[in-house]
Design a protein around this motif. Structure first.
Motif, PDB file in Angstrom:
ATOM      1  N   VAL A 115      43.749  38.316  43.657  1.00  0.00           N
ATOM      2  CA  VAL A 115      42.633  38.393  44.596  1.00  0.00           C
ATOM      3  C   VAL A 115      42.805  39.685  45.388  1.00  0.00           C
ATOM      4  N   PRO A 116      41.708  40.437  45.607  1.00  0.00           N
ATOM      5  CA  PRO A 116      40.334  40.082  45.260  1.00  0.00           C
ATOM      6  C   PRO A 116      40.055  40.237  43.759  1.00  0.00           C
ATOM      7  N   SER A 117      39.205  39.350  43.254  1.00  0.00           N
ATOM      8  CA  SER A 117      38.697  39.485  41.891  1.00  0.00           C
ATOM      9  C   SER A 117      37.437  38.648  41.777  1.00  0.00           C
ATOM     10  N   TRP A 118      36.656  38.934  40.751  1.00  0.00           N
ATOM     11  CA  TRP A 118      35.341  38.311  40.647  1.00  0.00           C
ATOM     12  C   TRP A 118      35.405  36.965  39.947  1.00  0.00           C
ATOM     13  N   ASN A 119      35.137  35.898  40.712  1.00  0.00           N
ATOM     14  CA  ASN A 119      34.811  34.558  40.217  1.00  0.00           C
ATOM     15  C   ASN A 119      35.938  33.815  39.500  1.00  0.00           C
ATOM     16  N   ASN A 120      37.128  34.386  39.422  1.00  0.00           N
ATOM     17  CA  ASN A 120      38.209  33.648  38.772  1.00  0.00           C
ATOM     18  C   ASN A 120      38.504  32.338  39.497  1.00  0.00           C
ATOM     19  N   ASN A 121      38.407  32.361  40.823  1.00  0.00           N
ATOM     20  CA  ASN A 121      38.641  31.138  41.586  1.00  0.00           C
ATOM     21  C   ASN A 121      37.617  30.068  41.237  1.00  0.00           C
ATOM     22  N   HIS A 122      36.362  30.464  41.048  1.00  0.00           N
ATOM     23  CA  HIS A 122      35.315  29.497  40.745  1.00  0.00           C
ATOM     24  C   HIS A 122      35.434  28.958  39.321  1.00  0.00           C
ATOM     25  N   TYR A 123      35.727  29.814  38.361  1.00  0.00           N
ATOM     26  CA  TYR A 123      35.882  29.341  36.981  1.00  0.00           C
ATOM     27  C   TYR A 123      37.094  28.419  36.850  1.00  0.00           C
ATOM     28  N   THR A 124      38.148  28.719  37.596  1.00  0.00           N
ATOM     29  CA  THR A 124      39.305  27.829  37.588  1.00  0.00           C
ATOM     30  C   THR A 124      38.935  26.461  38.143  1.00  0.00           C
ATOM     31  N   HIS A 125      38.187  26.469  39.226  1.00  0.00           N
ATOM     32  CA  HIS A 125      37.749  25.199  39.835  1.00  0.00           C
ATOM     33  C   HIS A 125      36.823  24.434  38.891  1.00  0.00           C
ATOM     34  N   LEU A 126      35.883  25.123  38.271  1.00  0.00           N
ATOM     35  CA  LEU A 126      34.941  24.458  37.363  1.00  0.00           C
ATOM     36  C   LEU A 126      35.653  23.776  36.203  1.00  0.00           C
ATOM     37  N   ASN A 127      36.796  24.316  35.815  1.00  0.00           N
ATOM     38  CA  ASN A 127      37.523  23.771  34.670  1.00  0.00           C
ATOM     39  C   ASN A 127      38.767  22.989  35.089  1.00  0.00           C
ATOM     40  N   HIS A 128      38.857  22.659  36.390  1.00  0.00           N
ATOM     41  CA  HIS A 128      39.918  21.787  36.914  1.00  0.00           C
ATOM     42  C   HIS A 128      41.307  22.369  36.689  1.00  0.00           C
ATOM     43  N   GLY A 129      41.394  23.703  36.644  1.00  0.00           N
ATOM     44  CA  GLY A 129      42.694  24.336  36.532  1.00  0.00           C
ATOM     45  C   GLY A 129      43.394  24.401  37.870  1.00  0.00           C
ATOM     46  N   THR A 130      44.664  24.778  37.825  1.00  0.00           N
ATOM     47  CA  THR A 130      45.451  24.979  39.045  1.00  0.00           C
ATOM     48  C   THR A 130      45.530  26.475  39.321  1.00  0.00           C
ATOM     49  N   PRO A 131      44.942  26.928  40.414  1.00  0.00           N
ATOM     50  CA  PRO A 131      44.938  28.374  40.670  1.00  0.00           C
ATOM     51  C   PRO A 131      46.303  28.887  41.075  1.00  0.00           C
ATOM     52  N   CYS A 132      46.662  30.034  40.534  1.00  0.00           N
ATOM     53  CA  CYS A 132      47.866  30.754  40.935  1.00  0.00           C
ATOM     54  C   CYS A 132      47.404  32.153  41.348  1.00  0.00           C
TER      55      CYS A 132
END
Length: 418
Positions: free
Chosen positions: A125-142
């Protein structure tokens, strides 16, 4: 109102869209706003290539209005293979290409193909939409907080402590929002890290894949060069899925033609997923894009003109911020490298402006918008800390003749800060 799914209830909308709606409302109310927020182009300033436009019209008139093949028409996949070979020196085959309506459905389908619930997804971070795509796919953000001294790009040293057990590593170069790039040496180190990690995993273990977003790869300036993992380390072809398209390279955001390149098993599953979603690029646009990409002379001519116009704007804004900094104002900028973005810093938090305390970075953003009419996107919209003083400026809607007024108004606003 009855409850919806857990995903819907927890979904966070686009911060950039929210900011854009606010700006549009103010413009409708008669305010003079210089809107440099959106990562898009004003077609009056940056029209799509004429050959591409004519090809789209001709394709519709020829009756190309039916469903396209699920993976994209063969002519376009072949044209993409040749385009990538010509401009990046790497070779893909048509069955390693997936066409879709821009980059977003490809990124979503890649996440859905790779990421199981709970899987670790590494991104800066910052980066575009990786946080949202991770959330949409129920991943664990690192999340790795990238630093200005590294041009806000992640390093292998920052990635290494988190790589065990990760399913997906997200890289974007040239990067949205920063307009900066990964150097050859930095990307080589990351590739070596990924290859070593995958060698350590057993035959039955899921491998670590790399999402390599290179949507802006044709838009580099000066001595800046774009590097692809597969060109640097051929073994990365088994683990790299590249996202690309015509949206930014040819000012064709609304034409909606994008492609992914990657290992056949992954591309095949993305194709299957997209066949249910139906997020295909229209067949007429696919035919026109295939014809355009095959015409290297026209592609080169457009890119030469396009890059010159973008670079001129980026450097003029950069020099404007440097001049303000030299005059003692609390601003900075990173010199242009690539894409349509410039990274700038406006560090006014905690100071007073017109007798009012700018207590938060949001106060700073609103002050610059109200007093200078300058609309830019704070890095917190890209996952950074809410109090980060860094911003993205996009030049896709910028008219050169307005920039003198922009900096005159911005300096007046800065002079009012005590």
């Amino acid at each position: 109102m009855s409850k919806l799914s857990k995903l819907a209830e927890s979904l966070i909308g686009s911060e950039i869209v929210k900011l854009g709606n606010e700006i549009n409302n103010r413009i409708r109310n008669g305010e003079k706003i210089y809107n440099y927020t959106i990562g898009d182009f004003n077609p009056a300033i940056f029209p799509i290539p004429e050959l591409l436009e004519d090809g789209i019209v001709e394709a519709y008139r020829a009756g190309l209005t039916n469903y396209p093949p699920a993976d994209g028409i063969l002519a376009l996949r072949e044209a993409v293979c040749d385009f990538i070979a010509h401009y990046e020196g790497i070779r893909y085959e048509p069955n390693e290409i997936q066409i879709a309506s821009g980059g977003r459905p490809l990124i979503y389908s890649l996440f859905s193909t790779i990421v199981d619930p709970g899987d670790k997804v590494i991104y800066a971070v910052p980066s575009w939409n990786n946080n949202h795509y991770t959330h949409l796919n129920h991943g664990t953000p690192c999340e790795i907080t990238a630093l200005p001294e590294n041009d806000f790009m992640p390093t292998a040293e920052e990635i290494a402590p988190h790589i065990k057990g990760a399913a997906l590593l997200c890289l974007c170069t040239p990067q949205n929002p920063t307009g900066t790039t990964l150097s050859k040496e930095a990307l080589e180190k990351i590739c070596d890290l990924v290859l070593a990690e995958n060698r350590s995993r057993g035959a039955d273990e899921k491998k670590l894949y790399v999402l390599f977003d290179q949507m802006y790869f044709t838009l580099t300036y000066g001595d800046t060069r774009h590097y692809h993992p597969v060109a640097l380390r051929p073994d990365m072809k088994d683990y790299t899925i590249s996202i690309d398209g015509i949206s930014k390279a040819f000012a064709a955001t609304g034409v909606r033609v994008g492609w992914a390149m990657g290992p056949v098993p992954v591309i095949a599953k993305m194709k299957a997923l997209l066949s249910h979603i139906g997020a295909w690029a229209p067949i007429a646009e696919q035919k026109a894009t295939a014809d355009f990409l095959a015409n290297t002379e026209d592609v080169d001519e457009f890119l030469e003109y396009f890059k010159e116009e973008l670079e001129t704007r980026l450097w003029k804004i950069y020099r404007g911020f440097e001049a303000l900094k030299q005059r003692g104002h609390a601003v900075e900028a990173i010199a242009p490298q690539a894409a349509i973005y410039l990274t700038v810093k406006i560090d006014l938090k905690g100071r007073e402006a017109n007798g009012k305390l700018l207590a938060t970075q949001e106060d700073v953003t609103q002050y610059i918008l109200s007093e200078a009419g300058l609309a830019i996107v704070p890095f917190h919209c890209f996952g950074a800390d809410k109090e980060s003083p860094w911003y993205r400026i996009s030049v896709g809607t910028c008219r050169l003749e307005e920039l003198d007024d922009v900096f005159e108004k911005l300096e007046q606003a800065l002079l009012a800060v005590a």
